[in-house]
Scaffold this motif. Structure first.
Motif, PDB file in Angstrom:
ATOM      1  N   ARG A  92       1.012   2.901   1.964  1.00 53.49           N
ATOM      2  CA  ARG A  92       1.840   3.266   3.140  1.00 53.49           C
ATOM      3  C   ARG A  92       3.221   3.768   2.699  1.00 53.49           C
ATOM      4  NH1 ARG A  92      -0.701  -1.366   5.276  1.00 53.49           N
ATOM      5  NH2 ARG A  92       1.085  -2.679   4.703  1.00 53.49           N
ATOM      6  N   THR A 149       4.716   7.555   3.435  1.00 53.50           N
ATOM      7  CA  THR A 149       6.025   7.728   4.110  1.00 53.50           C
ATOM      8  C   THR A 149       6.962   8.545   3.250  1.00 53.50           C
ATOM      9  OG1 THR A 149       5.774   5.615   5.270  1.00 53.50           O
ATOM     10  CG2 THR A 149       8.016   6.509   5.044  1.00 53.50           C
ATOM     11  N   THR A 173       8.599  12.015   4.296  1.00 55.81           N
ATOM     12  CA  THR A 173      10.063  12.134   4.298  1.00 55.81           C
ATOM     13  C   THR A 173      10.523  13.262   3.398  1.00 55.81           C
ATOM     14  OG1 THR A 173      10.314   9.768   4.736  1.00 55.81           O
ATOM     15  CG2 THR A 173      12.216  10.934   3.802  1.00 55.81           C
TER      16      THR A 173
END
Length: 512
Positions: free
Chosen positions: A219, A223, A227
């Motif tokens: 995870r 992310t 980003t």
């Protein structure tokens, strides 16, 4: 027939007609002729009165042209609300009546002007706005404004450089790499724990902890990737925005250095002219609902009332109350060649028999008119309305002063004769008797100016020559002169009796 008609008829017959005064007395003498003289046809008493002998002398001859015409205004105009865009409104006020004397610019009548006033106000505002934009487009930047533009260029340039450094993007890339490393470690740990768990070397709890750590690492990596992607996009956008801001700042600075933009100024000027035209139209509409006198004058017709829709000839006015009026006269074909613009004119009228009015020849109309076989030309004359006595339509006796020849050879008009179509006089042969022939002979002459009582001789006679005037011809001429009255202004007669020229003229009574 009036006095003017008599003289006009007298002159209109042409050179030949106005000199055909061969009267009975002279005819009798001519018929008698030669040795018969006067003894055959005349008694001694009648012979003494048969003719007179007059010396050719010098004097002044004034020639005139007589006519008649009617007084008219020199200016006349018809007024209406025809310029109103929608002339269906009713008249709201009338400030004059027939017979009123008005001044140029005086308000005569009005229609409702509320809408027109609003249109004028709006047009004025639009014009002011367009003029402000034009002024702004034309003016150059001040030093302070130029400094501001330069500072803006510097600032946008710095922001562009900062945007290009992509600090946030680098951090996002680093975070993504770290998350990826953590994910790879978690995957290795999970694989090791799974093998040990399956071998019974570790507890289930240790295996599940490794599983949880792997899931979290996945995870975190996802992310970090997201980003990093977002950060890259934002960074590119910031660079593009910074670049655009910088380019705009540079363009504004360069335009300010070059001065006003020609296209912008031209467009602003066009907008101003358009606004002016709109204001003029609005002002015209406002003026059109207020009917004003275009000149000084008098109201002669008023065709409408308050509350009515005005017609095309709502108000008619002229300058008949002024001191400068006109007379339209008709001049015969035989006399029109003598009439010139600027010649002096005198006028009389039966309304004021003791007054003489003065004026000038203003215009000779080129087109002839023929009525009952008589050809004439319209001539426009000015007339000074002395003491405002003249009224429109009054009939005026017109005397156009052709000119005066001074100190010229003249003979009485009665002496002028025509023989075989030639102008001449009977020249007296002093000393002749009945045995040698008649005491006179026909002498051809050329004539100049012609008045009612005298004729200018330009060729054929000399001063002191003696010409014959028949007594009956003299009486006839005197009657003509009496009937013509003062319609012709004559030159001085030299103070001689009988109205003949001075310069030694004498009167002789011939007898047998």
């Amino acid at each position: 027939m009036t006095d003017s008609d008599n003289k006009r008829t007298f002159f209109s017959k042409g050179r030949g007609g106005k000199k055909r005064w061969i009267i009975l007395g002279l005819a009798v003498v001519l018929i008698g002729g030669g040795a018969y003289g006067y003894t055959t046809f005349l008694t001694p008493q009648r012979a003494q009165a048969a003719f007179q002998v007059v010396n050719v002398g010098r004097g002044d001859v004034s020639e005139t042209v007589l006519a008649s015409g009617a007084v008219q205004a020199s200016k006349r105009t018809s007024l209406s609300f025809a310029d109103v865009e929608d002339a269906k409104d009713a008249i709201s006020s009338i400030t004059v009546k027939v017979g009123d004397h008005v001044k140029a610019g005086q308000v005569l009548a009005t229609m409702d002007d509320s809408v027109a006033k609003i249109q004028v106000t709006n047009a004025q505002a639009n014009l002011l706005s367009a003029m402000a934009k034009l002024e702004d487009a034309q003016k150059r930047k001040t030093a302070a404004e130029m400094n501001t533009l330069q500072a803006n260029v510097n600032q946008t340039k710095a922001e562009l450089e900062l945007a290009k450094q992509t600090i946030d993007t680098q951090k996002a890339v680093n975070d993504e790499a770290k998350a990826k490393a953590n994910l790879e470690n978690a995957q290795k740990t999970y694989a090791s724990q799974k093998a040990l768990y399956e071998a019974g070397a570790v507890s289930k709890t240790d295996f599940e902890s490794a599983q949880t750590a792997l899931d979290q690492a996945q995870r975190d990596y996802d992310t970090a990737v997201l980003t990093a992607s977002q950060t890259k996009g934002q960074s590119n956008s910031k660079v593009e925005q910074a670049q655009a801001a910088y380019d705009t700042a540079v363009e504004a600075l360069n335009e300010a250095k070059e001065g006003p933009d020609a296209a912008t100024v031209l467009s602003a000027k066009a907008a101003v002219e358009q606004a002016k035209a709109q204001l003029q139209q609005a002002q015209k509409s406002l003026n059109a609902v207020t009917l004003k006198a275009p000149m000084d004058g008098v109201i002669v017709q008023l065709n409408g009332s308050v509350g009515e829709i005005p017609g095309s000839d709502f108000i008619i006015m002229d300058n008949s109350n002024s001191g400068d009026l006109e007379v339209l006269a008709q001049i015969s074909q035989s006399d029109i060649g003598k009439v010139k613009e600027g010649q002096s004119v005198s006028f009389t009228t039966s309304s004021y028999p003791d007054d003489t009015f003065s004026g000038k020849v203003k215009l000779i109309y080129p087109e002839a008119k023929t009525e009952s076989g008589v050809t004439s030309y319209d001539v426009l004359l000015s007339v000074a309305n002395k003491d405002s006595k003249l009224k429109i339509g009054m009939t005026m006796n017109v005397t156009i002063e052709i000119g005066t020849h001074q100190n010229v050879l003249v003979v009485p008009a009665q002496a002028l004769q025509t023989m075989n179509g030639k102008d001449g006089v009977y020249l007296y042969n002093e000393g002749a008797d009945s045995s040698s022939g008649r005491p006179y002979r026909f002498q051809q002459v050329k004539i100049g100016y012609f008045a009612t009582d005298r004729v200018e001789i330009t060729e054929g006679l000399k001063e002191g020559d003696k010409v014959v005037i028949m007594a009956m011809s003299q009486g006839s001429s005197s009657q003509n002169s009496t009937r013509m009255g003062n319609s012709t202004r004559m030159g001085g007669m030299g103070g001689m009796g009988g109205g003949f020229p001075g310069g030694g003229g004498s009167v002789r009574v011939m007898t047998r």
